[in-house]
Design a protein around this motif. Structure first.
Motif, PDB file in Angstrom:
ATOM      1  N   GLN A 213      36.766  20.707  29.083  1.00 38.78           N
ATOM      2  CA  GLN A 213      35.522  21.335  28.395  1.00 38.78           C
ATOM      3  C   GLN A 213      34.955  22.455  28.936  1.00 38.78           C
ATOM      4  O   GLN A 213      34.428  23.363  28.172  1.00 38.78           O
TER       5      GLN A 213
ATOM      6  N   CYS B  35      29.486  14.250  21.730  1.00 36.04           N
ATOM      7  CA  CYS B  35      30.305  14.983  22.731  1.00 36.04           C
ATOM      8  C   CYS B  35      29.755  16.458  23.173  1.00 36.04           C
ATOM      9  O   CYS B  35      29.139  16.942  22.030  1.00 36.04           O
ATOM     10  N   LEU B  36      29.442  16.957  24.424  1.00 33.73           N
ATOM     11  CA  LEU B  36      29.017  18.063  24.575  1.00 33.73           C
ATOM     12  C   LEU B  36      29.517  19.187  23.950  1.00 33.73           C
ATOM     13  O   LEU B  36      28.977  20.281  23.835  1.00 33.73           O
TER      14      LEU B  36
ATOM     15  N   HIS C  89      36.313   7.789  26.215  1.00 39.12           N
ATOM     16  CA  HIS C  89      36.300   9.331  25.829  1.00 39.12           C
ATOM     17  C   HIS C  89      36.597  10.375  26.790  1.00 39.12           C
ATOM     18  O   HIS C  89      37.224  11.382  26.267  1.00 39.12           O
ATOM     19  N   GLU C  90      35.985  10.303  27.928  1.00 39.41           N
ATOM     20  CA  GLU C  90      36.581  11.362  28.998  1.00 39.41           C
ATOM     21  C   GLU C  90      37.782  11.314  29.203  1.00 39.41           C
ATOM     22  O   GLU C  90      38.534  12.583  29.318  1.00 39.41           O
TER      23      GLU C  90
ATOM     24  N   HIS D 247      39.887  13.157  26.637  1.00 42.50           N
ATOM     25  CA  HIS D 247      39.700  14.845  26.571  1.00 42.50           C
ATOM     26  C   HIS D 247      40.859  15.458  27.449  1.00 42.50           C
ATOM     27  O   HIS D 247      41.352  16.416  27.413  1.00 42.50           O
TER      28      HIS D 247
HETATM   29 NI    NI Z   1      33.377  14.697  24.921  1.00 42.22          NI
END
Ligand code: NI
Length: 161
Positions: free
Chosen positions: A51, A91-92, A133-134, A137
């Protein structure tokens, strides 16, 4: 420590597979510190290295109310899942959006710390959701691919933990 830029939306780095960390050095420590600072600054529950444009297998997570229970995971893997939970996820990398996602309710993550020492966390509910979730990624997978229509039966009050 520094706040890094969070890549959003259609940035290619969000859709690539990250490489394992092999060097547990000062550079890794700096990356982890920056990721934590960036996550807290953005008021997120978690952040994965892709990210911020770094294709390495590193995530930081803090689901605590006091924002004082930081989990740093290097080369994390989910080794066990069980049960099911549904809830709104964000999500950021997709600011001001959320979507209903069903995930396992329990997840066991095995990872290394910044020094390369292995550890394991058994998580439930929100923390399990954040871990899954992470870790997604790191394989170039964003939560949006899992979004389904919010069921009529969904009670957002019951989802607050
Ligand atoms: Ni995320």
């Amino acid at each position: 420590m520094a706040i890094r830029r969070i890549y959003t939306g259609n940035s290619l780095c969000l859709y690539k597979k990250a490489k394992p960390v092999t060097a547990f050095d000062e550079r890794l420590a700096e990356l982890i510190d920056d990721m934590a600072q960036t996550m807290y600054d953005a008021d997120g529950l978690g952040l994965a290295a892709p990210q911020i444009g770094i294709l390495r297998r590193v995530v930081v997570i803090d689901c605590s109310e006091g924002r004082n229970e930081l989990i740093e995971a290097v080369n994390p893997g989910v080794v066990y899942v069980a049960g099911e939970q549904g809830g709104l996820e964000g999500c950021l990398s997709f600011p001001n959006e959320s979507g209903y996602v069903v995930r396992p309710n329990i997840a066991v993550m095995r990872a290394q710390d910044r020094n390369g020492v292995e550890f394991e966390i058994r998580a439930e509910g929100l923390l399990a959701r954040a871990i899954l979730h992470e870790c997604d990624h790191l394989d170039g997978k964003v939560y949006k691919r899992l979004v389904i229509p919010t069921p009529d039966s969904y009670d957002p009050e019951a989802d607050l933990q």
